[in-house]
Design an enzyme around this catalytic site. Sequence first.
Site, PDB file in Angstrom:
ATOM      1  N   ASP A 184      -1.600   9.297 -10.544  1.00  0.00           N
ATOM      2  CA  ASP A 184      -1.622   8.136 -11.422  1.00  0.00           C
ATOM      3  C   ASP A 184      -0.223   7.995 -11.923  1.00  0.00           C
ATOM      4  O   ASP A 184       0.055   6.655 -12.148  1.00  0.00           O
ATOM      5  CB  ASP A 184      -2.770   8.622 -12.541  1.00  0.00           C
ATOM      6  CG  ASP A 184      -4.313   8.596 -12.411  1.00  0.00           C
ATOM      7  OD1 ASP A 184      -4.616   7.972 -11.278  1.00  0.00           O
ATOM      8  OD2 ASP A 184      -4.912   8.869 -13.287  1.00  0.00           O
ATOM      9  N   ASN A 200      -2.326  12.557  -3.707  1.00  0.00           N
ATOM     10  CA  ASN A 200      -3.355  13.032  -4.640  1.00  0.00           C
ATOM     11  C   ASN A 200      -3.994  14.460  -4.292  1.00  0.00           C
ATOM     12  O   ASN A 200      -4.149  15.235  -5.277  1.00  0.00           O
ATOM     13  CB  ASN A 200      -4.534  11.941  -4.517  1.00  0.00           C
ATOM     14  CG  ASN A 200      -4.716  11.154  -5.550  1.00  0.00           C
ATOM     15  OD1 ASN A 200      -3.918  11.278  -6.605  1.00  0.00           O
ATOM     16  ND2 ASN A 200      -5.115   9.954  -5.352  1.00  0.00           N
ATOM     17  N   GLU A 225      -4.596   2.319  -4.309  1.00  0.00           N
ATOM     18  CA  GLU A 225      -3.218   2.120  -4.158  1.00  0.00           C
ATOM     19  C   GLU A 225      -2.516   0.988  -3.713  1.00  0.00           C
ATOM     20  O   GLU A 225      -1.548   0.629  -3.236  1.00  0.00           O
ATOM     21  CB  GLU A 225      -2.873   3.310  -3.256  1.00  0.00           C
ATOM     22  CG  GLU A 225      -3.061   3.334  -1.859  1.00  0.00           C
ATOM     23  CD  GLU A 225      -4.496   3.990  -1.730  1.00  0.00           C
ATOM     24  OE1 GLU A 225      -4.677   4.475  -0.520  1.00  0.00           O
ATOM     25  OE2 GLU A 225      -5.179   3.998  -2.557  1.00  0.00           O
ATOM     26  N   ASP A 280       0.740  -1.242   0.012  1.00  0.00           N
ATOM     27  CA  ASP A 280       0.114  -0.036  -0.006  1.00  0.00           C
ATOM     28  C   ASP A 280       0.744   1.420   0.072  1.00  0.00           C
ATOM     29  O   ASP A 280       1.831   1.407   0.851  1.00  0.00           O
ATOM     30  CB  ASP A 280      -0.840   0.005   1.195  1.00  0.00           C
ATOM     31  CG  ASP A 280      -2.034   1.209   1.294  1.00  0.00           C
ATOM     32  OD1 ASP A 280      -2.950   0.905   0.664  1.00  0.00           O
ATOM     33  OD2 ASP A 280      -1.530   2.105   1.617  1.00  0.00           O
TER      34      ASP A 280
END
Length: 356
Positions: free
Chosen positions: A254, A245, A280, A237
Amino acid sequence: MGLKRFILKHFSFERPLDKRISLVMLCCAIIGNVLGAFESFFIELPLIAKILPVSAVVILSFLLILGFKTERTRVYNIISIFITTSIIFPLMFFANGGFQSGMPFYLLVSSVFIVFGLRGIPRIIILVIDVAEIIVLCFIYFHFPHIFPVIAPEVKVFDISASLIVAFFIMYSFGYFVRLQHEFDNRKIKELSELYKMQANTDELTTLYNRRYFKDFLKIAISTLGDTGQLHLAMFDIDDFKVINDKFGHLYGDEVLKKFANILIEESHDNIFSCRYGGEEFLILIPKKTSKEALEVVERIIQKTRERIIYEEKHSVTVSAGFITYKNNMSYEVLLQTVDANLYKAKFSGKNRVAY
Protein backbone atom coordinates in the site's frame (compact mmCIF):
# COMPACT_ATOMS: atom_id res chain seq x y z
CA MET A 1 -10.27 31.91 27.90
CA GLY A 2 -11.95 29.87 30.65
CA LEU A 3 -15.39 31.12 29.65
CA LYS A 4 -14.67 30.41 25.98
CA ARG A 5 -13.60 26.83 26.75
CA PHE A 6 -16.69 26.39 28.91
CA ILE A 7 -19.00 27.56 26.10
CA LEU A 8 -17.22 25.42 23.51
CA LYS A 9 -17.48 22.39 25.78
CA HIS A 10 -21.16 22.66 26.69
CA PHE A 11 -22.69 24.58 23.77
CA SER A 12 -20.60 23.22 20.91
CA PHE A 13 -22.65 22.37 17.83
CA GLU A 14 -21.05 18.94 17.94
CA ARG A 15 -22.95 18.10 21.15
CA PRO A 16 -26.51 16.64 21.00
CA LEU A 17 -28.99 19.25 19.81
CA ASP A 18 -31.62 18.33 22.42
CA LYS A 19 -29.14 18.90 25.23
CA ARG A 20 -28.07 22.30 23.93
CA ILE A 21 -31.66 23.42 23.45
CA SER A 22 -32.47 22.49 27.06
CA LEU A 23 -29.41 24.37 28.35
CA VAL A 24 -30.25 27.45 26.28
CA MET A 25 -33.89 27.22 27.44
CA LEU A 26 -32.77 27.16 31.08
CA CYS A 27 -30.40 30.08 30.56
CA CYS A 28 -33.20 32.11 28.97
CA ALA A 29 -35.63 31.11 31.73
CA ILE A 30 -33.12 32.09 34.46
CA ILE A 31 -32.54 35.49 32.86
CA GLY A 32 -36.30 35.96 32.52
CA ASN A 33 -36.91 35.12 36.18
CA VAL A 34 -34.07 37.37 37.36
CA LEU A 35 -35.63 40.24 35.44
CA GLY A 36 -39.06 39.21 36.78
CA ALA A 37 -37.73 39.25 40.36
CA PHE A 38 -36.34 42.77 39.90
CA GLU A 39 -39.63 43.86 38.40
CA SER A 40 -41.60 42.34 41.32
CA PHE A 41 -39.57 44.27 43.87
CA PHE A 42 -39.61 47.43 41.80
CA ILE A 43 -43.39 47.69 41.30
CA GLU A 44 -44.36 46.25 44.69
CA LEU A 45 -46.12 43.07 43.60
CA PRO A 46 -47.47 40.66 46.28
CA LEU A 47 -44.91 38.79 48.40
CA ILE A 48 -45.57 35.48 46.64
CA ALA A 49 -44.79 37.17 43.32
CA LYS A 50 -41.38 38.14 44.75
CA ILE A 51 -40.60 34.77 46.29
CA LEU A 52 -41.47 32.64 43.26
CA PRO A 53 -39.05 34.23 40.72
CA VAL A 54 -36.20 33.96 43.22
CA SER A 55 -37.10 30.34 43.96
CA ALA A 56 -37.38 29.65 40.24
CA VAL A 57 -33.89 31.08 39.66
CA VAL A 58 -32.48 28.73 42.31
CA ILE A 59 -34.29 25.67 40.89
CA LEU A 60 -33.42 26.49 37.29
CA SER A 61 -29.77 27.17 38.20
CA PHE A 62 -29.60 23.76 39.86
CA LEU A 63 -31.06 22.15 36.73
CA LEU A 64 -28.57 24.05 34.57
CA ILE A 65 -25.58 22.86 36.66
CA LEU A 66 -26.98 19.32 36.56
CA GLY A 67 -27.25 19.61 32.77
CA PHE A 68 -23.55 20.45 32.45
CA LYS A 69 -22.65 17.25 34.30
CA THR A 70 -25.16 14.62 33.21
CA GLU A 71 -24.84 12.56 30.04
CA ARG A 72 -28.41 11.24 30.22
CA THR A 73 -29.61 13.79 27.71
CA ARG A 74 -33.09 12.47 26.97
CA VAL A 75 -34.15 12.02 30.63
CA TYR A 76 -32.59 15.36 31.56
CA ASN A 77 -34.46 17.19 28.79
CA ILE A 78 -37.80 15.73 29.81
CA ILE A 79 -37.32 16.58 33.50
CA SER A 80 -35.95 20.11 32.98
CA ILE A 81 -38.59 21.12 30.43
CA PHE A 82 -41.41 19.59 32.48
CA ILE A 83 -40.34 21.44 35.64
CA THR A 84 -39.88 24.72 33.77
CA THR A 85 -42.99 24.72 31.62
CA SER A 86 -45.49 22.63 33.58
CA ILE A 87 -44.66 23.59 37.19
CA ILE A 88 -42.79 26.90 37.47
CA PHE A 89 -44.67 28.89 34.81
CA PRO A 90 -48.19 27.86 36.01
CA LEU A 91 -47.28 28.72 39.64
CA MET A 92 -46.03 32.11 38.52
CA PHE A 93 -49.29 32.59 36.63
CA PHE A 94 -51.12 32.29 39.96
CA ALA A 95 -48.65 34.43 41.90
CA ASN A 96 -48.63 37.28 39.41
CA GLY A 97 -52.37 37.75 39.14
CA GLY A 98 -53.20 35.62 36.11
CA PHE A 99 -54.28 37.63 33.09
CA GLN A 100 -53.76 40.86 35.01
CA SER A 101 -50.02 40.33 34.45
CA GLY A 102 -47.76 39.40 31.57
CA MET A 103 -47.59 35.71 32.51
CA PRO A 104 -49.60 34.55 29.46
CA PHE A 105 -46.59 35.58 27.37
CA TYR A 106 -44.42 33.11 29.35
CA LEU A 107 -46.97 30.34 28.84
CA LEU A 108 -46.59 30.89 25.11
CA VAL A 109 -42.81 30.76 25.46
CA SER A 110 -43.09 27.45 27.34
CA SER A 111 -44.91 25.89 24.38
CA VAL A 112 -42.04 26.88 22.10
CA PHE A 113 -39.54 25.28 24.50
CA ILE A 114 -41.52 22.04 24.45
CA VAL A 115 -41.79 21.91 20.66
CA PHE A 116 -38.07 22.54 20.07
CA GLY A 117 -36.61 20.85 23.14
CA LEU A 118 -38.31 17.45 23.01
CA ARG A 119 -38.95 14.72 20.47
CA GLY A 120 -41.43 11.92 19.99
CA ILE A 121 -43.95 10.85 22.64
CA PRO A 122 -42.49 12.98 25.51
CA ARG A 123 -43.04 16.10 23.40
CA ILE A 124 -46.69 15.18 22.78
CA ILE A 125 -47.35 14.24 26.42
CA ILE A 126 -45.83 17.40 27.93
CA LEU A 127 -47.40 19.60 25.24
CA VAL A 128 -50.82 18.09 26.05
CA ILE A 129 -50.17 18.67 29.76
CA ASP A 130 -49.14 22.25 29.03
CA VAL A 131 -52.24 22.96 26.94
CA ALA A 132 -54.47 21.29 29.57
CA GLU A 133 -52.91 23.43 32.29
CA ILE A 134 -53.52 26.60 30.29
CA ILE A 135 -57.19 25.63 29.83
CA VAL A 136 -57.52 24.89 33.57
CA LEU A 137 -55.79 28.15 34.50
CA CYS A 138 -58.12 30.09 32.23
CA PHE A 139 -61.17 28.33 33.77
CA ILE A 140 -59.98 29.06 37.32
CA TYR A 141 -59.13 32.66 36.52
CA PHE A 142 -62.52 33.48 35.00
CA HIS A 143 -64.63 31.46 37.49
CA PHE A 144 -62.68 32.05 40.70
CA PRO A 145 -60.93 35.41 40.21
CA HIS A 146 -60.87 36.11 43.94
CA ILE A 147 -58.04 33.60 44.53
CA PHE A 148 -55.68 35.67 42.38
CA PRO A 149 -53.81 38.69 43.82
CA VAL A 150 -55.30 42.03 42.80
CA ILE A 151 -52.88 44.25 40.92
CA ALA A 152 -53.30 48.00 40.62
CA PRO A 153 -54.05 49.28 37.08
CA GLU A 154 -50.80 51.26 36.77
CA VAL A 155 -48.79 48.24 38.02
CA LYS A 156 -50.69 46.00 35.62
CA VAL A 157 -49.68 48.08 32.60
CA PHE A 158 -46.05 48.12 33.68
CA ASP A 159 -45.99 44.40 34.43
CA ILE A 160 -47.56 43.47 31.09
CA SER A 161 -45.12 45.74 29.24
CA ALA A 162 -42.13 44.41 31.15
CA SER A 163 -43.24 40.79 30.71
CA LEU A 164 -43.71 41.38 26.98
CA ILE A 165 -40.17 42.73 26.73
CA VAL A 166 -38.72 39.84 28.74
CA ALA A 167 -40.69 37.24 26.74
CA PHE A 168 -39.53 38.90 23.52
CA PHE A 169 -35.95 38.79 24.76
CA ILE A 170 -36.26 35.08 25.58
CA MET A 171 -37.88 34.29 22.22
CA TYR A 172 -35.33 36.37 20.32
CA SER A 173 -32.41 34.70 22.14
CA PHE A 174 -33.89 31.29 21.52
CA GLY A 175 -34.61 32.10 17.88
CA TYR A 176 -31.06 33.40 17.43
CA PHE A 177 -29.70 30.14 18.79
CA VAL A 178 -31.95 28.10 16.46
CA ARG A 179 -30.79 30.22 13.50
CA LEU A 180 -27.15 29.57 14.39
CA GLN A 181 -27.94 25.88 14.62
CA HIS A 182 -29.65 26.00 11.22
CA GLU A 183 -26.63 27.70 9.64
CA PHE A 184 -24.29 25.18 11.25
CA ASP A 185 -26.42 22.28 10.01
CA ASN A 186 -26.37 23.71 6.48
CA ARG A 187 -22.57 23.97 6.60
CA LYS A 188 -22.29 20.41 7.88
CA ILE A 189 -24.65 19.16 5.16
CA LYS A 190 -22.56 20.96 2.54
CA GLU A 191 -19.32 19.59 3.99
CA LEU A 192 -20.74 16.08 4.14
CA SER A 193 -22.05 16.42 0.60
CA GLU A 194 -18.58 17.43 -0.60
CA LEU A 195 -17.04 14.60 1.43
CA TYR A 196 -19.42 12.00 0.01
CA LYS A 197 -18.84 13.37 -3.48
CA MET A 198 -15.09 13.12 -2.99
CA GLN A 199 -15.40 9.60 -1.54
CA ALA A 200 -17.58 8.55 -4.47
CA ASN A 201 -15.11 9.92 -7.01
CA THR A 202 -11.74 9.14 -5.46
CA ASP A 203 -9.74 6.10 -4.44
CA GLU A 204 -9.52 5.87 -0.66
CA LEU A 205 -5.92 4.64 -0.51
CA THR A 206 -4.22 6.95 -3.03
CA THR A 207 -6.70 9.91 -3.13
CA LEU A 208 -6.51 9.76 -6.94
CA TYR A 209 -9.74 9.74 -8.93
CA ASN A 210 -11.30 6.31 -9.20
CA ARG A 211 -12.09 4.27 -12.30
CA ARG A 212 -15.77 5.25 -12.48
CA TYR A 213 -15.11 8.98 -12.35
CA PHE A 214 -12.18 8.73 -14.78
CA LYS A 215 -14.38 6.90 -17.26
CA ASP A 216 -16.91 9.75 -17.28
CA PHE A 217 -14.18 12.37 -17.52
CA LEU A 218 -12.42 10.55 -20.36
CA LYS A 219 -15.64 10.36 -22.39
CA ILE A 220 -16.08 14.13 -22.03
CA ALA A 221 -12.44 14.69 -23.03
CA ILE A 222 -12.91 12.53 -26.13
CA SER A 223 -15.98 14.49 -27.20
CA THR A 224 -14.27 17.87 -26.74
CA LEU A 225 -10.59 17.24 -27.60
CA GLY A 226 -10.66 13.99 -29.56
CA ASP A 227 -10.34 15.59 -32.98
CA THR A 228 -7.42 17.89 -32.04
CA GLY A 229 -4.70 15.23 -32.08
CA GLN A 230 -3.64 16.46 -28.62
CA LEU A 231 -5.33 13.94 -26.34
CA HIS A 232 -3.08 11.22 -24.97
CA LEU A 233 -3.63 8.35 -22.56
CA ALA A 234 -1.06 6.33 -20.62
CA MET A 235 -1.63 3.23 -18.51
CA PHE A 236 0.93 2.32 -15.82
CA ASP A 237 1.44 -0.98 -14.04
CA ILE A 238 3.90 -1.42 -11.14
CA ASP A 239 6.36 -4.13 -12.13
CA ASP A 240 6.45 -7.29 -10.01
CA PHE A 241 4.00 -5.82 -7.53
CA LYS A 242 2.81 -9.27 -6.44
CA VAL A 243 6.39 -10.17 -5.50
CA ILE A 244 6.67 -7.00 -3.39
CA ASN A 245 3.35 -7.75 -1.68
CA ASP A 246 4.26 -11.37 -0.98
CA LYS A 247 7.74 -10.51 0.31
CA PHE A 248 7.03 -7.42 2.42
CA GLY A 249 3.30 -7.64 3.08
CA HIS A 250 0.23 -5.75 1.90
CA LEU A 251 0.86 -2.72 4.14
CA TYR A 252 4.21 -2.18 2.44
CA GLY A 253 2.51 -2.71 -0.91
CA ASP A 254 0.00 0.00 0.00
CA GLU A 255 2.87 2.37 0.77
CA VAL A 256 4.36 1.68 -2.66
CA LEU A 257 0.98 2.46 -4.27
CA LYS A 258 0.71 5.72 -2.32
CA LYS A 259 4.24 6.79 -3.23
CA PHE A 260 3.59 6.16 -6.90
CA ALA A 261 0.27 8.01 -6.64
CA ASN A 262 2.17 11.00 -5.19
CA ILE A 263 4.41 11.00 -8.25
CA LEU A 264 1.33 11.08 -10.49
CA ILE A 265 -0.16 13.89 -8.40
CA GLU A 266 3.11 15.80 -8.76
CA GLU A 267 2.84 15.49 -12.54
CA SER A 268 -0.88 16.24 -12.64
CA HIS A 269 -0.74 19.88 -13.66
CA ASP A 270 -1.50 21.69 -16.92
CA ASN A 271 -4.85 19.79 -17.07
CA ILE A 272 -3.14 16.39 -16.70
CA PHE A 273 -5.58 14.03 -15.01
CA SER A 274 -4.71 10.77 -13.21
CA CYS A 275 -6.60 7.91 -11.59
CA ARG A 276 -6.14 4.53 -9.97
CA TYR A 277 -7.66 2.16 -12.48
CA GLY A 278 -7.54 -0.89 -10.26
CA GLY A 279 -5.02 -2.86 -8.19
CA GLU A 280 -1.57 -1.65 -9.23
CA GLU A 281 -2.78 -0.14 -12.52
CA PHE A 282 -3.04 3.62 -13.04
CA LEU A 283 -4.18 5.86 -15.87
CA ILE A 284 -3.08 9.34 -16.78
CA LEU A 285 -4.82 11.56 -19.33
CA ILE A 286 -2.65 14.21 -20.99
CA PRO A 287 -4.55 16.80 -23.05
CA LYS A 288 -3.38 19.82 -25.06
CA LYS A 289 0.17 18.56 -25.64
CA THR A 290 2.01 17.09 -28.60
CA SER A 291 2.78 13.37 -28.60
CA LYS A 292 6.43 14.17 -27.86
CA GLU A 293 5.55 16.35 -24.86
CA ALA A 294 3.11 13.75 -23.53
CA LEU A 295 5.71 10.98 -23.87
CA GLU A 296 8.17 13.12 -21.92
CA VAL A 297 5.66 13.26 -19.05
CA VAL A 298 5.29 9.46 -19.09
CA GLU A 299 9.03 8.87 -19.23
CA ARG A 300 9.55 11.35 -16.39
CA ILE A 301 7.08 9.40 -14.24
CA ILE A 302 8.93 6.14 -14.99
CA GLN A 303 12.26 7.77 -14.08
CA LYS A 304 10.96 9.31 -10.83
CA THR A 305 9.49 5.97 -9.77
CA ARG A 306 12.80 4.20 -10.34
CA GLU A 307 14.75 6.87 -8.45
CA ARG A 308 12.39 7.51 -5.52
CA ILE A 309 10.74 4.22 -4.57
CA ILE A 310 13.49 2.00 -3.19
CA TYR A 311 13.23 -1.18 -1.12
CA GLU A 312 15.96 -3.07 0.73
CA GLU A 313 18.13 0.04 0.22
CA LYS A 314 19.24 -0.99 -3.26
CA HIS A 315 16.30 -2.29 -5.28
CA SER A 316 14.13 0.13 -7.22
CA VAL A 317 10.44 -0.21 -7.82
CA THR A 318 9.78 0.24 -11.53
CA VAL A 319 6.70 0.75 -13.66
CA SER A 320 5.82 -0.12 -17.23
CA ALA A 321 3.54 2.05 -19.33
CA GLY A 322 1.41 1.81 -22.42
CA PHE A 323 0.85 5.02 -24.36
CA ILE A 324 -1.56 6.07 -27.10
CA THR A 325 -2.64 9.25 -28.84
CA TYR A 326 -6.36 9.41 -29.56
CA LYS A 327 -7.23 9.02 -33.23
CA ASN A 328 -10.44 10.05 -34.97
CA ASN A 329 -13.51 7.91 -34.36
CA MET A 330 -11.76 5.78 -31.74
CA SER A 331 -14.32 4.68 -29.15
CA TYR A 332 -13.71 4.77 -25.42
CA GLU A 333 -13.50 0.98 -25.28
CA VAL A 334 -11.04 0.73 -28.19
CA LEU A 335 -8.88 3.47 -26.64
CA LEU A 336 -8.56 1.54 -23.38
CA GLN A 337 -8.01 -1.79 -25.11
CA THR A 338 -5.22 -0.32 -27.23
CA VAL A 339 -3.40 1.39 -24.35
CA ASP A 340 -3.74 -1.83 -22.32
CA ALA A 341 -2.21 -3.82 -25.21
CA ASN A 342 0.68 -1.31 -25.37
CA LEU A 343 1.20 -1.75 -21.63
CA TYR A 344 1.58 -5.50 -22.04
CA LYS A 345 3.96 -4.88 -24.90
CA ALA A 346 6.13 -2.84 -22.50
CA LYS A 347 5.92 -5.63 -19.91
CA PHE A 348 7.00 -8.37 -22.29
CA SER A 349 9.79 -6.31 -23.79
CA GLY A 350 11.67 -5.90 -20.51
CA LYS A 351 9.53 -3.69 -18.19
CA ASN A 352 10.55 -0.28 -16.79
CA ARG A 353 9.67 1.37 -20.10
CA VAL A 354 6.87 2.81 -22.21
CA ALA A 355 5.47 1.18 -25.35
CA TYR A 356 3.29 2.87 -27.98
